[in-house]
Design a protein around this motif. Sequence first.
Motif, PDB file in Angstrom:
ATOM      1  N   ILE A  59       0.842  -1.198   0.000  1.00 40.46           N
ATOM      2  CA  ILE A  59       0.000   0.000   0.000  1.00 40.46           C
ATOM      3  C   ILE A  59       0.874   1.244   0.000  1.00 40.46           C
ATOM      4  O   ILE A  59       0.623   2.195  -0.751  1.00 40.46           O
TER       5      ILE A  59
ATOM      6  N   PHE B 103      -5.095   1.019  -1.871  1.00 39.42           N
ATOM      7  CA  PHE B 103      -5.525  -0.301  -1.419  1.00 39.42           C
ATOM      8  C   PHE B 103      -5.851  -1.176  -2.626  1.00 39.42           C
ATOM      9  O   PHE B 103      -5.522  -2.360  -2.647  1.00 39.42           O
TER      10      PHE B 103
ATOM     11  N   ARG C 214      -7.734   7.081   4.786  1.00 35.71           N
ATOM     12  CA  ARG C 214      -8.355   6.515   3.589  1.00 35.71           C
ATOM     13  C   ARG C 214      -9.221   7.562   2.902  1.00 35.71           C
ATOM     14  O   ARG C 214      -9.977   8.275   3.544  1.00 35.71           O
TER      15      ARG C 214
ATOM     16  N   GLN D  68      -9.699  -6.414  -2.585  1.00 34.43           N
ATOM     17  CA  GLN D  68      -9.548  -5.186  -1.805  1.00 34.43           C
ATOM     18  C   GLN D  68     -10.089  -5.396  -0.386  1.00 34.43           C
ATOM     19  O   GLN D  68      -9.552  -4.845   0.576  1.00 34.43           O
TER      20      GLN D  68
ATOM     21  N   SER E  18      -8.106  -4.562   3.061  1.00 35.24           N
ATOM     22  CA  SER E  18      -8.696  -3.748   4.125  1.00 35.24           C
ATOM     23  C   SER E  18      -8.733  -4.497   5.449  1.00 35.24           C
ATOM     24  O   SER E  18      -8.422  -3.928   6.502  1.00 35.24           O
TER      25      SER E  18
END
Length: 57
Positions: free
Chosen positions: A12, A18, A50, A29, A33
């Motif tokens: 990342i 992401f 984010r 994804q 996360s």
Amino acid sequence: MDIDRARTFLEIVHSGSFLKAADRLHVTQTTVSARIRTLEEELGRRLFIRNRNGARN
């Protein structure tokens, strides 16, 4: 710290996203996360801000 979470974190940082990290790691994804959320819980702090344009640390 789990090696997959560490690799995910580094990807990342490297890619700035992401979604790009997920693509490069060949995972979803959602998986990226979840790994970062778990890592943040382990460390007791947020690692990324984010937003729609990518992740910033």
